[in-house]
Scaffold this motif. Structure first.
Motif, PDB file in Angstrom:
ATOM      1  N   GLN A 122     -15.475 -18.341 -60.924  1.00  0.00           N
ATOM      2  CA  GLN A 122     -16.003 -16.976 -61.000  1.00  0.00           C
ATOM      3  C   GLN A 122     -17.171 -16.884 -61.980  1.00  0.00           C
ATOM      4  O   GLN A 122     -18.176 -16.220 -61.722  1.00  0.00           O
ATOM      5  N   LEU A 123     -17.052 -17.573 -63.091  1.00  0.00           N
ATOM      6  CA  LEU A 123     -18.098 -17.533 -64.110  1.00  0.00           C
ATOM      7  C   LEU A 123     -19.362 -18.272 -63.676  1.00  0.00           C
ATOM      8  O   LEU A 123     -20.480 -17.854 -63.996  1.00  0.00           O
ATOM      9  N   LEU A 124     -19.173 -19.365 -62.933  1.00  0.00           N
ATOM     10  CA  LEU A 124     -20.317 -20.214 -62.595  1.00  0.00           C
ATOM     11  C   LEU A 124     -20.984 -19.850 -61.273  1.00  0.00           C
ATOM     12  O   LEU A 124     -22.176 -20.108 -61.092  1.00  0.00           O
ATOM     13  N   THR A 125     -20.229 -19.268 -60.350  1.00  0.00           N
ATOM     14  CA  THR A 125     -20.793 -18.992 -59.023  1.00  0.00           C
ATOM     15  C   THR A 125     -20.994 -17.508 -58.761  1.00  0.00           C
ATOM     16  O   THR A 125     -21.564 -17.140 -57.733  1.00  0.00           O
ATOM     17  N   GLY A 126     -20.493 -16.656 -59.670  1.00  0.00           N
ATOM     18  CA  GLY A 126     -20.682 -15.214 -59.494  1.00  0.00           C
ATOM     19  C   GLY A 126     -21.874 -14.721 -60.314  1.00  0.00           C
ATOM     20  O   GLY A 126     -21.962 -14.950 -61.518  1.00  0.00           O
ATOM     21  N   ASP A 127     -22.792 -14.028 -59.650  1.00  0.00           N
ATOM     22  CA  ASP A 127     -23.998 -13.547 -60.328  1.00  0.00           C
ATOM     23  C   ASP A 127     -23.681 -12.471 -61.362  1.00  0.00           C
ATOM     24  O   ASP A 127     -24.438 -12.277 -62.320  1.00  0.00           O
ATOM     25  N   VAL A 128     -22.592 -11.763 -61.173  1.00  0.00           N
ATOM     26  CA  VAL A 128     -22.259 -10.644 -62.069  1.00  0.00           C
ATOM     27  C   VAL A 128     -22.056 -11.125 -63.497  1.00  0.00           C
ATOM     28  O   VAL A 128     -22.599 -10.553 -64.453  1.00  0.00           O
ATOM     29  N   PHE A 129     -21.269 -12.197 -63.655  1.00  0.00           N
ATOM     30  CA  PHE A 129     -20.975 -12.683 -65.010  1.00  0.00           C
ATOM     31  C   PHE A 129     -22.217 -13.265 -65.676  1.00  0.00           C
ATOM     32  O   PHE A 129     -22.458 -13.048 -66.866  1.00  0.00           O
ATOM     33  N   ALA A 130     -22.998 -14.016 -64.930  1.00  0.00           N
ATOM     34  CA  ALA A 130     -24.207 -14.612 -65.498  1.00  0.00           C
ATOM     35  C   ALA A 130     -25.194 -13.537 -65.926  1.00  0.00           C
ATOM     36  O   ALA A 130     -25.854 -13.646 -66.964  1.00  0.00           O
ATOM     37  N   ALA A 131     -25.272 -12.459 -65.129  1.00  0.00           N
ATOM     38  CA  ALA A 131     -26.199 -11.377 -65.455  1.00  0.00           C
ATOM     39  C   ALA A 131     -25.728 -10.592 -66.676  1.00  0.00           C
ATOM     40  O   ALA A 131     -26.530 -10.180 -67.519  1.00  0.00           O
ATOM     41  N   ALA A 132     -24.413 -10.393 -66.771  1.00  0.00           N
ATOM     42  CA  ALA A 132     -23.868  -9.584 -67.867  1.00  0.00           C
ATOM     43  C   ALA A 132     -23.799 -10.366 -69.178  1.00  0.00           C
ATOM     44  O   ALA A 132     -24.072  -9.825 -70.251  1.00  0.00           O
ATOM     45  N   MET A 133     -23.459 -11.638 -69.099  1.00  0.00           N
ATOM     46  CA  MET A 133     -23.248 -12.439 -70.305  1.00  0.00           C
ATOM     47  C   MET A 133     -24.438 -13.325 -70.658  1.00  0.00           C
ATOM     48  O   MET A 133     -24.578 -13.751 -71.798  1.00  0.00           O
ATOM     49  N   GLY A 134     -25.235 -13.634 -69.659  1.00  0.00           N
ATOM     50  CA  GLY A 134     -26.261 -14.647 -69.840  1.00  0.00           C
ATOM     51  C   GLY A 134     -25.732 -15.987 -69.369  1.00  0.00           C
ATOM     52  O   GLY A 134     -24.534 -16.282 -69.511  1.00  0.00           O
ATOM     53  N   ALA A 135     -26.588 -16.792 -68.785  1.00  0.00           N
ATOM     54  CA  ALA A 135     -26.158 -18.067 -68.200  1.00  0.00           C
ATOM     55  C   ALA A 135     -25.512 -18.987 -69.229  1.00  0.00           C
ATOM     56  O   ALA A 135     -24.491 -19.630 -68.968  1.00  0.00           O
ATOM     57  N   GLU A 136     -26.085 -19.035 -70.413  1.00  0.00           N
ATOM     58  CA  GLU A 136     -25.564 -19.934 -71.437  1.00  0.00           C
ATOM     59  C   GLU A 136     -24.157 -19.533 -71.872  1.00  0.00           C
ATOM     60  O   GLU A 136     -23.270 -20.388 -72.006  1.00  0.00           O
ATOM     61  N   SER A 137     -23.933 -18.232 -72.059  1.00  0.00           N
ATOM     62  CA  SER A 137     -22.606 -17.746 -72.454  1.00  0.00           C
ATOM     63  C   SER A 137     -21.592 -17.954 -71.338  1.00  0.00           C
ATOM     64  O   SER A 137     -20.439 -18.306 -71.591  1.00  0.00           O
ATOM     65  N   ALA A 138     -22.022 -17.730 -70.092  1.00  0.00           N
ATOM     66  CA  ALA A 138     -21.122 -17.926 -68.948  1.00  0.00           C
ATOM     67  C   ALA A 138     -20.718 -19.396 -68.839  1.00  0.00           C
ATOM     68  O   ALA A 138     -19.550 -19.714 -68.562  1.00  0.00           O
ATOM     69  N   ASN A 139     -21.674 -20.291 -69.066  1.00  0.00           N
ATOM     70  CA  ASN A 139     -21.372 -21.724 -69.016  1.00  0.00           C
ATOM     71  C   ASN A 139     -20.385 -22.115 -70.115  1.00  0.00           C
ATOM     72  O   ASN A 139     -19.461 -22.905 -69.893  1.00  0.00           O
ATOM     73  N   ALA A 140     -20.593 -21.555 -71.308  1.00  0.00           N
ATOM     74  CA  ALA A 140     -19.709 -21.868 -72.431  1.00  0.00           C
ATOM     75  C   ALA A 140     -18.298 -21.346 -72.172  1.00  0.00           C
ATOM     76  O   ALA A 140     -17.306 -22.022 -72.469  1.00  0.00           O
ATOM     77  N   MET A 141     -18.195 -20.141 -71.597  1.00  0.00           N
ATOM     78  CA  MET A 141     -16.884 -19.574 -71.295  1.00  0.00           C
ATOM     79  C   MET A 141     -16.183 -20.392 -70.200  1.00  0.00           C
ATOM     80  O   MET A 141     -14.980 -20.631 -70.268  1.00  0.00           O
ATOM     81  N   ALA A 142     -16.949 -20.819 -69.208  1.00  0.00           N
ATOM     82  CA  ALA A 142     -16.384 -21.646 -68.141  1.00  0.00           C
ATOM     83  C   ALA A 142     -15.853 -22.963 -68.704  1.00  0.00           C
ATOM     84  O   ALA A 142     -14.781 -23.440 -68.320  1.00  0.00           O
ATOM     85  N   TYR A 143     -16.610 -23.536 -69.622  1.00  0.00           N
ATOM     86  CA  TYR A 143     -16.183 -24.795 -70.256  1.00  0.00           C
ATOM     87  C   TYR A 143     -14.909 -24.575 -71.062  1.00  0.00           C
ATOM     88  O   TYR A 143     -14.014 -25.435 -71.086  1.00  0.00           O
ATOM     89  N   LEU A 144     -14.792 -23.405 -71.697  1.00  0.00           N
ATOM     90  CA  LEU A 144     -13.591 -23.071 -72.459  1.00  0.00           C
ATOM     91  C   LEU A 144     -12.375 -22.999 -71.536  1.00  0.00           C
ATOM     92  O   LEU A 144     -11.306 -23.531 -71.849  1.00  0.00           O
ATOM     93  N   PHE A 145     -12.522 -22.346 -70.373  1.00  0.00           N
ATOM     94  CA  PHE A 145     -11.410 -22.241 -69.425  1.00  0.00           C
ATOM     95  C   PHE A 145     -11.051 -23.615 -68.851  1.00  0.00           C
ATOM     96  O   PHE A 145      -9.870 -23.910 -68.596  1.00  0.00           O
ATOM     97  N   LEU A 146     -12.058 -24.457 -68.651  1.00  0.00           N
ATOM     98  CA  LEU A 146     -11.797 -25.807 -68.157  1.00  0.00           C
ATOM     99  C   LEU A 146     -11.001 -26.608 -69.183  1.00  0.00           C
ATOM    100  O   LEU A 146     -10.064 -27.343 -68.839  1.00  0.00           O
TER     101      LEU A 146
END
Length: 257
Positions: A122-146
Motif C-alpha cells: 500500500q505504501l509503495l504502490t499507492g499514490d495517496v501515501f506517497a503524495a501525503a507523506m513524500g516518497a522518502e517517508s513512504a519508503n522508510a515506513m514500508a521498510y519499517l513494516f518489512l
C-alpha cells in the motif's frame, strides 16, 4: 465379535492415508516457506529503504507471489496441526492437543503478520501515501513494516518450536513413528529456540545472523525434509493398540462362548 474386529481394523487402516496427507501438507509448508524466504531477501537491500522500495515496486508480482506462498503455508500449517492431533492423540490426548494449539498459535501469528506485507504494498504502490507523506517517508515506513514482518516471523517460530518439541516427545512414545524420528524433531525444536531467543535477546544478532540461519539450514531443514519423506514414502505404522484390542476381543468372545 466380527463387528468389533472390523471397527478396530478400519481405525488402524485409516491412520495410513492421514499420514500421507500430513506428508503432502509438510511438503506444501516447506516449498511455500522456502520460496517466500528466497523472494523477500532477494528484493531487500539491508539498510537502504530506497533501493528496497525500488526493487519491490519493479517486481510487484514477484513480491505478491511470495505472499501467496506464505498464505498457502499458513493454511497447510492449520491442517497439519489437526492431522498430527489425530495421529498422536492415542499416545497422549492432552499433549497432542497442546502441540496442536501451539501450531495454531504459530499459524495465527503468521497469518496476521502478512498484514505487514500488504501495508508495504500500500505504501509503495499507492499514490495517496506517497503524495501525503513524500516518497522518502513512504519508503522508510514500508521498510519499517518489512522489518516488523521479519520480527513477527521469528515470534511465530517460538510457538512452532514449542509445538514440535511436544510432537517429538509424542513421536518417541507413539507406536506410529520410529523413536529416532522423535529425537530428530526435538533437536530441530531446540535449534529454533536458539535462533529465536538469539534474535530477540542478543544485541549483536545482526552481526551473526548468517551463522544462525546456517544452523537452521544444517539442522532444522533436513529434519523437516526427513519427516516429509518418511510420511510420503513410509507413512505411519499400524497402531499396536488397535491390534491388541482386537486380540482381546477375540479372546473374550471365545471365553464367553
Amino acid at each position: 465379535m466380527s463387528a468389533t474386529s472390523h471397527t478396530n481394523t478400519t481405525l488402524s487402516q485409516n491412520l495410513r492415508p492421514l499420514g500421507r496427507i500430513a506428508g503432502v501438507l509438510y511438503l506444501i509448508i516447506i516449498v511455500g516457506g522456502m520460496y517466500a524466504g528466497f523472494v523477500r531477501p532477494s528484493l531487500t537491500t539491508i539498510g537502504d529503504p530506497g533501493a528496497t522500495a525500488a526493487a519491490i515496486t519493479a517486481s510487484e508480482g514477484f513480491f505478491r507471489s511470495a505472499i501467496l506462498a506464505d498464505l498457502a503455508m499458513v493454511m497447510a500449517d492449520v491442517a497439519i496441526g489437526v492431522a498430527f492431533y489425530y495421529l498422536l492423540k492415542a499416545t497422549h490426548q492432552g499433549l497432542a492437543l497442546l502441540s496442536g494449539l501451539f501450531r495454531l498459535a504459530q499459524a495465527t501469528t503468521l497469518g496476521l503478520n502478512l498484514l505487514m506485507l500488504f501495508l508495504v504494498l500500500q505504501l509503495l504502490t499507492g499514490d495517496v501515501f506517497a503524495a501525503a507523506m513524500g516518497a522518502e517517508s513512504a519508503n522508510a515506513m514500508a521498510y519499517l513494516f518489512l522489518t516488523a514482518h521479519g520480527i513477527g516471523y521469528n515470534l511465530a517460530l517460538v510457538f512452532f518450536a514449542f509445538s514440535i518439541l511436544i510432537q517429538g516427545y509424542l513421536f518417541i512414545k507413539s507406536d506410529l513413528f520410529p523413536s529416532w524420528l522423535g529425537f530428530l524433531v526435538i533437536a530441530a525444536s531446540l535449534t529454533y529456540f536458539v535462533y529465536t531467543l538469539a534474535s530477540f535477546f542478543l544485541p549483536t544478532f545482526d552481526a551473526y545472523a548468517g551463522g544462525f540461519e546456517m544452523m537452521l539450514v544444517a539442522i532444522a531443514l533436513p529434519v523437516e525434509l526427513i519427516i516429509t519423506i518418511w510420511l510420503l514414502v513410509r507413512g505411519v505404522k499400524g497402531p499396536s493398540v488397535a491390534v491388541e484390542s482386537t486380540s482381546t476381543t477375540y479372546t473374550e468372545a471365545i471365553s464367553n462362548a
